[in-house]
Design an enzyme around this catalytic site. Structure first.
Site, mmCIF file in Angstrom:
data_model
loop_
_atom_site.group_PDB
_atom_site.id
_atom_site.type_symbol
_atom_site.label_atom_id
_atom_site.label_comp_id
_atom_site.label_asym_id
_atom_site.label_seq_id
_atom_site.Cartn_x
_atom_site.Cartn_y
_atom_site.Cartn_z
ATOM 1 N N CYS A 34 11.180 11.516 4.404
ATOM 2 C CA CYS A 34 11.099 11.330 3.084
ATOM 3 C C CYS A 34 11.134 13.116 2.306
ATOM 4 O O CYS A 34 12.376 13.312 1.195
ATOM 5 C CB CYS A 34 9.912 12.057 2.496
ATOM 6 S SG CYS A 34 9.365 9.825 2.077
HETATM 7 N N1 CO8 Z 1 -3.822 -5.360 -3.870
HETATM 8 C C1 CO8 Z 1 -5.286 -4.956 -4.182
HETATM 9 N N2 CO8 Z 1 -5.947 -4.215 -3.846
HETATM 10 C C2 CO8 Z 1 -5.969 -3.504 -3.086
HETATM 11 C C3 CO8 Z 1 -4.341 -3.624 -2.664
HETATM 12 C C4 CO8 Z 1 -3.735 -4.722 -2.933
HETATM 13 N N3 CO8 Z 1 -2.187 -4.182 -2.604
HETATM 14 N N4 CO8 Z 1 -4.309 -2.575 -1.866
HETATM 15 C C5 CO8 Z 1 -5.561 -2.266 -1.509
HETATM 16 N N5 CO8 Z 1 -6.491 -2.296 -2.522
HETATM 17 C C6 CO8 Z 1 -7.587 -2.110 -2.709
HETATM 18 C C7 CO8 Z 1 -8.313 -1.601 -1.086
HETATM 19 O O1 CO8 Z 1 -9.032 -2.451 -0.871
HETATM 20 C C8 CO8 Z 1 -9.466 -0.483 -2.368
HETATM 21 O O2 CO8 Z 1 -10.381 -1.583 -1.743
HETATM 22 P P1 CO8 Z 1 -12.176 -0.908 -2.772
HETATM 23 O O3 CO8 Z 1 -12.166 0.081 -3.459
HETATM 24 O O4 CO8 Z 1 -12.739 -2.137 -2.556
HETATM 25 O O5 CO8 Z 1 -11.955 -0.114 -1.220
HETATM 26 C C9 CO8 Z 1 -8.879 0.103 -3.535
HETATM 27 O O6 CO8 Z 1 -7.894 -0.915 -3.865
HETATM 28 C C10 CO8 Z 1 -8.044 1.536 -3.490
HETATM 29 O O7 CO8 Z 1 -7.240 1.354 -2.202
HETATM 30 P P2 CO8 Z 1 -6.690 2.725 -2.032
HETATM 31 O O8 CO8 Z 1 -7.633 4.098 -2.238
HETATM 32 O O9 CO8 Z 1 -5.946 2.475 -1.015
HETATM 33 O O10 CO8 Z 1 -5.804 3.073 -3.427
HETATM 34 P P3 CO8 Z 1 -5.571 4.407 -3.863
HETATM 35 O O11 CO8 Z 1 -5.631 4.253 -5.142
HETATM 36 O O12 CO8 Z 1 -5.429 5.328 -3.016
HETATM 37 O O13 CO8 Z 1 -3.638 3.281 -3.594
HETATM 38 C C11 CO8 Z 1 -2.042 4.419 -2.258
HETATM 39 C C12 CO8 Z 1 -2.800 3.631 -2.447
HETATM 40 C C13 CO8 Z 1 -0.828 3.483 -3.454
HETATM 41 C C14 CO8 Z 1 -1.385 3.614 -1.050
HETATM 42 C C15 CO8 Z 1 -2.498 5.497 -2.337
HETATM 43 O O14 CO8 Z 1 -2.870 6.178 -1.554
HETATM 44 C C16 CO8 Z 1 -0.373 6.771 -2.415
HETATM 45 O O15 CO8 Z 1 0.446 6.451 -2.858
HETATM 46 N N6 CO8 Z 1 -0.691 7.392 -2.264
HETATM 47 C C17 CO8 Z 1 0.479 8.538 -0.908
HETATM 48 C C18 CO8 Z 1 1.770 7.873 -0.314
HETATM 49 C C19 CO8 Z 1 2.190 8.478 0.199
HETATM 50 O O16 CO8 Z 1 2.883 9.459 -0.978
HETATM 51 N N7 CO8 Z 1 2.921 8.237 1.238
HETATM 52 C C20 CO8 Z 1 4.212 8.890 1.130
HETATM 53 C C21 CO8 Z 1 5.186 8.587 2.035
HETATM 54 S S1 CO8 Z 1 6.416 8.090 2.214
HETATM 55 C C22 CO8 Z 1 7.519 9.373 3.588
HETATM 56 O O17 CO8 Z 1 6.918 9.796 4.237
HETATM 57 C C23 CO8 Z 1 8.601 8.378 3.895
HETATM 58 C C24 CO8 Z 1 8.040 7.605 5.209
HETATM 59 C C25 CO8 Z 1 9.328 6.643 6.053
HETATM 60 C C26 CO8 Z 1 10.030 5.384 5.231
HETATM 61 C C27 CO8 Z 1 9.101 4.703 5.378
HETATM 62 C C28 CO8 Z 1 9.558 2.996 5.116
HETATM 63 C C29 CO8 Z 1 8.842 1.817 5.093
#
Ligand code: CO8
Length: 371
Positions: free
Chosen positions: A153
């Site tokens: 990224c």
């Molecule tokens: N629908 C409904 N519920 C869901 C879903 C879904 N799709 N997914 C998870 N849940 C549930 C979980 O099961 C969990 O339930 P419970 O509380 O019962 O256990 C609840 O929702 C909360 O889950 P999370 O704690 O995982 O949710 P978050 O609030 O943390 O959100 C995110 C998840 C959006 C992924 C968040 O953590 C985030 O954005 N983090 C940062 C990510 C980031 O910046 N990453 C950078 C990566 S990009 C990069 O470096 C480039 C890589 C190369 C590119 C690749 C291209 C493919």
């Protein structure tokens, strides 16, 4: 040094959260139906459905542009279908890069003759060699040199510093940096935690000497700062050695995998500290910043970082967000924000461009508008 013009290529097709979640949930329904007996006897856990409310709330993403909508939404495929092209045709990544590059060259008021180097700086190259950058160079008719670089990224900010350093050293008059991102090609659309995160796009920009710019929206590069720190929390194990261990081919770790929560918790403080330190080192007060073009990964993450840098909530438009329309487009995200939301500022205004992501990697660029 200056960023003297930027460009953007946006794919024609797009997918809303509603469409994506409907396809995912149909995949879950079919999967659970096919394994009903194992689920019934407790030898297999059922898959859980995704939800549009969760996606919007957790990420701020509402839509994403993609190169192939049909393949991604087909519950039997859940992957873009991009037919192979012959070696006599331009590759997809180079084609996208060229479209964004033409836009950037026009904005910088530059012709291919004015450019001495091309960087394709992006998260994933579609082949090992020859470099996509050399293909872009050829397609545009640019003399000089070209090479690919990948800092996930942060590829765009790392590419910007590399280009600025090469121009400053006198090794090139101007360098074209392209960030083509086909994120849909390496996103696991069957993974509930991440299926909604990414979109496809390409950005490009020209770096040249500040006293040579002609572009109407040219920005002096006041300073750049880069940082990397090893982490396994964002990882993709796809590579040319996969065929030497055939038992791993097709496993989920050969696509994008992340520990989203850990990334959030670790990257926010790392980036916020880096940005604050970078501004202080350059005598730029937070109150001097007219705009923050932050990496576009997650709205909650961006709001937190903007708050830590500014010492208050960002005002509307101060830290523009393109996630709702484009989703996370890896290295291109902050360049899209810059491209769309920088022309309205005045000569002398200061802004901060930033990226962060896998590696971990982070880049900070302080820019001052020239004209
Ligand atoms: N629908 C409904 N519920 C869901 C879903 C879904 N799709 N997914 C998870 N849940 C549930 C979980 O099961 C969990 O339930 P419970 O509380 O019962 O256990 C609840 O929702 C909360 O889950 P999370 O704690 O995982 O949710 P978050 O609030 O943390 O959100 C995110 C998840 C959006 C992924 C968040 O953590 C985030 O954005 N983090 C940062 C990510 C980031 O910046 N990453 C950078 C990566 S990009 C990069 O470096 C480039 C890589 C190369 C590119 C690749 C291209 C493919």
């Amino acid at each position: 040094m200056a960023l003297s013009g930027s460009g953007l290529f946006t794919p024609a097709q797009s997918i809303t959260n509603e469409e994506l979640v409907a396809s995912f949930n149909e995949f879950v329904r079919r999967h659970n139906a096919a394994h009903a007996q194992a689920i019934e006897t407790g030898t297999m856990q059922p898959l859980s459905p995704s939800s549009t409310e969760f996606v919007m709330k957790a990420s701020g993403i509402g839509n994403r542009y993609v190169l192939d909508k049909a393949g991604i939404l087909d519950p039997d495929i859940m992957c873009p279908r991009l037919p192979e092209r012959g070696n006599d045709q331009i590759s997809i990544l180079a084609e996208m890069a060229v479209a964004a590059a033409r836009d950037a060259l026009k904005a910088a008021d530059r012709k291919p003759d004015d450019i001495d180097g091309v960087l394709v700086a992006a998260s994933n190259m579609q082949r090992a060699y020859p470099a996509m950058a050399i293909e872009v160079q050829e397609a545009l008719g640019i003399e000089g040199f070209a090479f690919d670089m990948n800092v996930a990224c942060s590829s765009a900010t790392f590419g910007l510093q590399a280009a600025a350093d090469m121009v400053a050293a006198g090794n090139a008059r101007a360098i074209l940096v392209c960030n083509p991102e086909v994120c849909s090609g390496h996103l696991n659309f069957r993974d509930r935690d991440s299926h909604f995160i990414f979109g496809d796009v390409a950005t490009a920009f020209v770096v040249e000497r500040a006293d040579k710019t002609d572009g109407a929206n040219a920005w002096e590069i006041i300073s750049t700062k880069l940082k990397t720190k090893f982490s396994n929390n964002i990882r993709n194990n796809f590579g040319f050695l996969n065929r030497t261990a055939p038992e791993g081919i097709g496993k989920p770790d050969k696509l994008f995998v992340q520990e989203g929560r850990k990334v959030f918790k670790e990257v926010v403080p790392m980036v916020a500290e880096m940005l604050v330190a970078h501004l202080a080192e350059n005598g730029v007060a937070a109150s001097d910043l007219k705009r923050l073009w932050l990496h576009q990964a997650n709205i909650n993450m961006n709001d937190l970082i903007a708050r830590k840098v500014l010492g208050r909530d960002p005002m509307p438009g101060e830290a523009p967000n393109i996630l709702a329309e484009y989703a996370n487009t890896s290295s291109a995200g902050s360049v899209i924000a810059f491209h769309k939301y920088s022309e309205d500022l005045k000569a002398g205004d200061t802004g901060l461009l930033c990226s962060f992501g896998a590696g971990y990697s982070a880049g900070s660029v302080i820019l001052k508008k020239l004209h």
